[in-house]
Design a protein around this motif. Structure first.
Motif, PDB file in Angstrom:
ATOM      1  N   ARG A 142       0.845  -1.202   0.000  1.00 19.30           N
ATOM      2  CA  ARG A 142       0.000   0.000   0.000  1.00 19.30           C
ATOM      3  C   ARG A 142       0.874   1.244   0.000  1.00 19.30           C
ATOM      4  O   ARG A 142       1.832   1.336   0.766  1.00 19.30           O
ATOM      5  N   TYR A 143       0.497   2.198  -0.813  1.00 20.31           N
ATOM      6  CA  TYR A 143       1.224   3.453  -0.947  1.00 20.31           C
ATOM      7  C   TYR A 143       1.131   4.279   0.339  1.00 20.31           C
ATOM      8  O   TYR A 143       0.052   4.443   0.902  1.00 20.31           O
ATOM      9  N   LEU A 144       2.275   4.812   0.785  1.00 18.28           N
ATOM     10  CA  LEU A 144       2.325   5.644   1.993  1.00 18.28           C
ATOM     11  C   LEU A 144       2.793   7.069   1.714  1.00 18.28           C
ATOM     12  O   LEU A 144       2.445   7.987   2.440  1.00 18.28           O
ATOM     13  N   GLY A 145       3.619   7.253   0.702  1.00 21.52           N
ATOM     14  CA  GLY A 145       4.184   8.562   0.397  1.00 21.52           C
ATOM     15  C   GLY A 145       5.494   8.390  -0.351  1.00 21.52           C
ATOM     16  O   GLY A 145       5.736   7.352  -0.961  1.00 21.52           O
ATOM     17  N   PHE A 146       6.340   9.413  -0.267  1.00 25.64           N
ATOM     18  CA  PHE A 146       7.652   9.360  -0.914  1.00 25.64           C
ATOM     19  C   PHE A 146       8.715   9.722   0.112  1.00 25.64           C
ATOM     20  O   PHE A 146       8.450  10.425   1.079  1.00 25.64           O
ATOM     21  N   VAL A 147       9.903   9.231  -0.138  1.00 22.35           N
ATOM     22  CA  VAL A 147      11.065   9.640   0.640  1.00 22.35           C
ATOM     23  C   VAL A 147      12.016  10.291  -0.366  1.00 22.35           C
ATOM     24  O   VAL A 147      12.161   9.818  -1.490  1.00 22.35           O
ATOM     25  N   SER A 148      12.610  11.413   0.040  1.00 24.57           N
ATOM     26  CA  SER A 148      13.492  12.143  -0.871  1.00 24.57           C
ATOM     27  C   SER A 148      14.913  12.175  -0.340  1.00 24.57           C
ATOM     28  O   SER A 148      15.136  12.206   0.872  1.00 24.57           O
ATOM     29  N   LYS A 149      15.850  12.187  -1.277  1.00 25.58           N
ATOM     30  CA  LYS A 149      17.255  12.313  -0.891  1.00 25.58           C
ATOM     31  C   LYS A 149      17.461  13.603  -0.118  1.00 25.58           C
ATOM     32  O   LYS A 149      18.205  13.637   0.852  1.00 25.58           O
ATOM     33  N   SER A 150      16.809  14.661  -0.562  1.00 27.70           N
ATOM     34  CA  SER A 150      16.972  15.965   0.095  1.00 27.70           C
ATOM     35  C   SER A 150      16.604  15.894   1.566  1.00 27.70           C
ATOM     36  O   SER A 150      17.338  16.391   2.426  1.00 27.70           O
ATOM     37  N   LYS A 151      15.468  15.288   1.871  1.00 26.55           N
ATOM     38  CA  LYS A 151      15.030  15.196   3.263  1.00 26.55           C
ATOM     39  C   LYS A 151      15.973  14.293   4.070  1.00 26.55           C
ATOM     40  O   LYS A 151      16.270  14.576   5.230  1.00 26.55           O
ATOM     41  N   ILE A 152      16.433  13.222   3.442  1.00 30.29           N
ATOM     42  CA  ILE A 152      17.370  12.323   4.120  1.00 30.29           C
ATOM     43  C   ILE A 152      18.665  13.067   4.436  1.00 30.29           C
ATOM     44  O   ILE A 152      19.172  13.002   5.562  1.00 30.29           O
ATOM     45  N   PHE A 153      19.207  13.784   3.441  1.00 27.11           N
ATOM     46  CA  PHE A 153      20.454  14.523   3.665  1.00 27.11           C
ATOM     47  C   PHE A 153      20.279  15.575   4.757  1.00 27.11           C
ATOM     48  O   PHE A 153      21.153  15.769   5.594  1.00 27.11           O
ATOM     49  N   SER A 154      19.153  16.241   4.755  1.00 28.10           N
ATOM     50  CA  SER A 154      18.880  17.262   5.765  1.00 28.10           C
ATOM     51  C   SER A 154      18.818  16.629   7.153  1.00 28.10           C
ATOM     52  O   SER A 154      19.422  17.133   8.111  1.00 28.10           O
ATOM     53  N   SER A 155      18.090  15.527   7.280  1.00 30.38           N
ATOM     54  CA  SER A 155      18.003  14.819   8.568  1.00 30.38           C
ATOM     55  C   SER A 155      19.355  14.261   8.980  1.00 30.38           C
ATOM     56  O   SER A 155      19.717  14.284  10.153  1.00 30.38           O
ATOM     57  N   TYR A 156      20.105  13.768   7.995  1.00 32.23           N
ATOM     58  CA  TYR A 156      21.434  13.225   8.253  1.00 32.23           C
ATOM     59  C   TYR A 156      22.340  14.304   8.851  1.00 32.23           C
ATOM     60  O   TYR A 156      23.014  14.084   9.856  1.00 32.23           O
ATOM     61  N   ARG A 157      22.350  15.494   8.208  1.00 33.19           N
ATOM     62  CA  ARG A 157      23.189  16.593   8.706  1.00 33.19           C
ATOM     63  C   ARG A 157      22.778  16.987  10.121  1.00 33.19           C
ATOM     64  O   ARG A 157      23.620  17.240  10.976  1.00 33.19           O
ATOM     65  N   SER A 158      21.483  17.027  10.366  1.00 31.00           N
ATOM     66  CA  SER A 158      20.990  17.384  11.693  1.00 31.00           C
ATOM     67  C   SER A 158      21.435  16.357  12.735  1.00 31.00           C
ATOM     68  O   SER A 158      21.908  16.715  13.817  1.00 31.00           O
ATOM     69  N   ARG A 159      21.294  15.081  12.412  1.00 31.51           N
ATOM     70  CA  ARG A 159      21.707  14.024  13.346  1.00 31.51           C
ATOM     71  C   ARG A 159      23.221  14.021  13.538  1.00 31.51           C
ATOM     72  O   ARG A 159      23.707  13.757  14.634  1.00 31.51           O
ATOM     73  N   LEU A 160      23.932  14.303  12.458  1.00 31.75           N
ATOM     74  CA  LEU A 160      25.403  14.331  12.541  1.00 31.75           C
ATOM     75  C   LEU A 160      25.845  15.408  13.522  1.00 31.75           C
ATOM     76  O   LEU A 160      26.750  15.194  14.334  1.00 31.75           O
ATOM     77  N   LYS A 161      25.181  16.576  13.499  1.00 30.92           N
ATOM     78  CA  LYS A 161      25.488  17.639  14.467  1.00 30.92           C
ATOM     79  C   LYS A 161      25.226  17.162  15.882  1.00 30.92           C
ATOM     80  O   LYS A 161      26.019  17.403  16.784  1.00 30.92           O
ATOM     81  N   ASP A 162      24.076  16.478  16.077  1.00 33.97           N
ATOM     82  CA  ASP A 162      23.735  15.978  17.400  1.00 33.97           C
ATOM     83  C   ASP A 162      24.762  14.978  17.899  1.00 33.97           C
ATOM     84  O   ASP A 162      25.194  15.030  19.050  1.00 33.97           O
ATOM     85  N   VAL A 163      25.169  14.057  17.041  1.00 34.68           N
ATOM     86  CA  VAL A 163      26.124  13.002  17.411  1.00 34.68           C
ATOM     87  C   VAL A 163      27.492  13.589  17.692  1.00 34.68           C
ATOM     88  O   VAL A 163      28.155  13.200  18.642  1.00 34.68           O
ATOM     89  N   SER A 164      27.907  14.561  16.874  1.00 33.50           N
ATOM     90  CA  SER A 164      29.245  15.121  17.061  1.00 33.50           C
ATOM     91  C   SER A 164      29.341  15.995  18.304  1.00 33.50           C
ATOM     92  O   SER A 164      30.414  16.226  18.832  1.00 33.50           O
ATOM     93  N   HIS A 165      28.191  16.486  18.820  1.00 38.84           N
ATOM     94  CA  HIS A 165      28.194  17.284  20.043  1.00 38.84           C
ATOM     95  C   HIS A 165      28.208  16.406  21.298  1.00 38.84           C
ATOM     96  O   HIS A 165      28.495  16.884  22.368  1.00 38.84           O
ATOM     97  N   ASP A 166      27.856  15.150  21.132  1.00 40.72           N
ATOM     98  CA  ASP A 166      27.813  14.230  22.282  1.00 40.72           C
ATOM     99  C   ASP A 166      29.186  13.764  22.691  1.00 40.72           C
ATOM    100  O   ASP A 166      30.125  13.757  22.037  1.00 40.72           O
TER     101      ASP A 166
END
Length: 166
Positions: A142-166
């Motif tokens: 069943r169709y749920l939506g789309f996932v985009s590289k842009s959103k993944i990269f944005s979330s990745y950068r955000s998480r990377l900041k969080d991880v590097s501050h820990d």
């Protein structure tokens, strides 16, 4: 020390490593394990049905802010997709509005992502297809939506900041 050559994981981390949930010293892989596919689904795409006419599709395009239109059947299962670029030239041919249908215009998706896929698998699918957006389905298609590289990269950068501050 000898066992580490043959078995890099302890008995405790072996199960996590097999499932892809082990956070390793490989920074990219570690951050990817923190991203959840189901949390990155974009749901603001307007779906169309295969039996809809070109005229009906044009009305959907006029309301949409996106350039991708998932094609789903009556059971919400993904059948294909239409890209705005693929219909741009015929959109204004009003004489074809009742002659052409979505099933004539849709094309196969380059690949699909399951909402349960690990992010590493999702990124492999992006690499394999060269796509910037991939449709997401549940375990029964069943169709749920789309996932985009842009959103993944944005979330990745955000998480990377969080991880590097820990």
């Amino acid at each position: 020390m000898t066992i580490r050559i043959f078995e890099p994981y302890s008995i405790y981390s072996k199960r996590l490593a097999k499932s892809g949930d082990l956070i390793t010293h490989d920074g990219d892989k570690a951050v990817l394990t923190l991203l959840n596919t189901s949390e990155l689904i974009e749901r603001d795409f307007i779906a169309v049905r295969p039996e809809q006419s070109l005229g009906e599709l044009v009305k959907v395009v006029a309301k949409s802010k996106r350039n991708i239109y998932p094609v789903i059947d009556k059971n919400e299962k993904l059948q294909g997709m239409i890209l705005l670029d693929d219909i741009r030239e015929i959109m204004f041919a009003t004489e074809k509005y009742d002659e052409l249908f979505v099933y004539n215009l849709m094309k196969e998706c380059p690949d699909m992502v399951c909402d349960m896929d690990h992010m590493e698998t999702v990124m492999e699918k992006f690499d394999k297809t060269g796509a910037w957006n991939l449709p997401v389905v549940d375990l029964i298609g069943r169709y749920l939506g789309f996932v985009s590289k842009s959103k993944i990269f944005s979330s990745y950068r955000s998480r990377l900041k969080d991880v590097s501050h820990d």
